[in-house]
Write a protein that holds these residues in place. Structure first.
Motif, PDB file in Angstrom:
ATOM      1  N   ALA A 176       0.914  -1.015   0.119  1.00  0.00           N
ATOM      2  CA  ALA A 176      -0.086  -0.175  -0.101  1.00  0.00           C
ATOM      3  C   ALA A 176       0.794   1.129   0.068  1.00  0.00           C
ATOM      4  O   ALA A 176       0.448   2.340  -0.559  1.00  0.00           O
ATOM      5  N   ASP A 177       2.059   1.247   0.601  1.00  0.00           N
ATOM      6  CA  ASP A 177       2.901   2.458   0.719  1.00  0.00           C
ATOM      7  C   ASP A 177       4.291   1.897   0.283  1.00  0.00           C
ATOM      8  O   ASP A 177       5.266   1.538   0.978  1.00  0.00           O
ATOM      9  N   PRO A 178       4.619   1.805  -0.988  1.00  0.00           N
ATOM     10  CA  PRO A 178       5.864   1.343  -1.486  1.00  0.00           C
ATOM     11  C   PRO A 178       7.066   1.922  -1.049  1.00  0.00           C
ATOM     12  O   PRO A 178       8.184   1.311  -1.175  1.00  0.00           O
ATOM     13  N   GLY A 179       7.034   3.115  -0.612  1.00  0.00           N
ATOM     14  CA  GLY A 179       8.032   4.061  -0.191  1.00  0.00           C
ATOM     15  C   GLY A 179       8.434   3.760   1.334  1.00  0.00           C
ATOM     16  O   GLY A 179       9.612   4.338   1.716  1.00  0.00           O
ATOM     17  N   TRP A 180       7.549   3.088   1.974  1.00  0.00           N
ATOM     18  CA  TRP A 180       7.836   2.891   3.514  1.00  0.00           C
ATOM     19  C   TRP A 180       8.971   1.820   3.575  1.00  0.00           C
ATOM     20  O   TRP A 180       9.063   0.963   3.189  1.00  0.00           O
ATOM     21  N   GLU A 181       9.839   2.544   4.591  1.00  0.00           N
ATOM     22  CA  GLU A 181      10.931   1.724   4.894  1.00  0.00           C
ATOM     23  C   GLU A 181      10.689   0.749   6.057  1.00  0.00           C
ATOM     24  O   GLU A 181      11.216   1.127   7.212  1.00  0.00           O
ATOM     25  N   CYS A 182      10.225  -0.227   5.667  1.00  0.00           N
ATOM     26  CA  CYS A 182       9.779  -1.333   6.653  1.00  0.00           C
ATOM     27  C   CYS A 182      10.982  -1.877   7.661  1.00  0.00           C
ATOM     28  O   CYS A 182      11.965  -2.023   6.808  1.00  0.00           O
ATOM     29  N   GLY A 202      12.693  -3.119   4.477  1.00  0.00           N
ATOM     30  CA  GLY A 202      13.259  -1.824   3.143  1.00  0.00           C
ATOM     31  C   GLY A 202      11.968  -1.642   2.528  1.00  0.00           C
ATOM     32  O   GLY A 202      10.847  -2.014   2.485  1.00  0.00           O
ATOM     33  N   ALA A 203      12.026  -0.531   1.464  1.00  0.00           N
ATOM     34  CA  ALA A 203      11.005  -0.034   0.731  1.00  0.00           C
ATOM     35  C   ALA A 203      11.197  -0.894  -0.560  1.00  0.00           C
ATOM     36  O   ALA A 203      11.979  -1.201  -1.088  1.00  0.00           O
ATOM     37  N   LYS A 204       9.763  -1.081  -1.050  1.00  0.00           N
ATOM     38  CA  LYS A 204       9.712  -1.799  -2.117  1.00  0.00           C
ATOM     39  C   LYS A 204      10.042  -0.794  -3.433  1.00  0.00           C
ATOM     40  O   LYS A 204      10.658  -1.392  -4.444  1.00  0.00           O
TER      41      LYS A 204
END
Length: 212
Positions: A176-182, A202-204
């Motif tokens: 849903a938020d590909p820029g999120w640095e999980c 990491g971010a997708k």
């Protein structure tokens, strides 16, 4: 052979050597469990007294020189009007541990700075539903360990289902938020210490931001 427990000549060492020793001691990460003693019941609910059973960094109390060096590494957090005594943390290196029910109450100061966190949960099937928003707001969080206890839903005959559900909630949040640095996520059986799942994080799509 006797063991040396006190080095009386330490104050006579050159200052450069003393500072090097302080620096080495201050570079050791700590694991700090944060708990709450008093929580207000009036809305909005806030924690009035934070506590920990982890001793304060000892170099804060050795002498003036060690305290000066320690305060360059450790900062005070979790002080409240009801309990002004802080918990000293070095958030770039210390691992901070909470039960998952405390995550919504973490003050903005440490929330924005914590990099390594452990959380204990008894309800991993709903962990993401209640806490994913908090995790996504922790911009510096890089490593997360979730200790799943056998509680409300984890511990029956279908353990894998609930662990898989927890993993899928992280995957859905990243989609849903590909820029999120999980953060890197390690899911652990709290009773055995066995690793159950690992999420690389990491971010997708690094740098991705939603269109306005």
């Amino acid at each position: 052979m006797s063991t040396l427990s006190t080095f009386h000549l330490f104050p006579s060492l050159p200052v450069e050597i003393r500072l090097k020793i302080w620096s080495l001691l201050l570079s050791i990460p700590r694991s700090v469990r944060c708990t709450q003693n008093i929580i207000s019941h009036a809305a909005p609910r806030v924690i009035k007294v934070w506590d920990t059973d982890t001793p304060s960094p000892p170099l804060l109390h050795v002498n003036r020189e060690s305290r000066y060096e320690a305060l360059a590494v450790y900062a005070p957090y979790f002080a409240t009007p009801s309990n002004p005594r802080p918990i000293y943390l070095s958030l770039p290196q210390d691992v901070v541990r909470f039960t998952d029910g405390l995550l919504p109450y973490i003050p903005d100061g440490p929330l924005n700075e914590i990099q390594h966190m452990i959380t204990d949960t008894k309800d991993c099937a709903y962990f993401g539903y209640y806490h994913m928003g908090t995790l996504k707001s922790m911009k510096k969080l890089r490593e997360l360990e979730i200790y799943a206890e056998k509680g409300l839903v984890y511990g029956g005959d279908d353990t894998d289902r609930f662990i898989n559900l927890l993993v899928s909630e992280f995957e859905d949040a990243m989609e849903a938020d590909p820029g999120w640095e999980c953060p890197k996520v390690r899911i652990v059986d709290a009773q055995t210490g066995k690793d159950l799942r690992f999420i690389e994080g990491g971010a997708k799509i690094p740098g991705w931001v939603p269109e306005e």
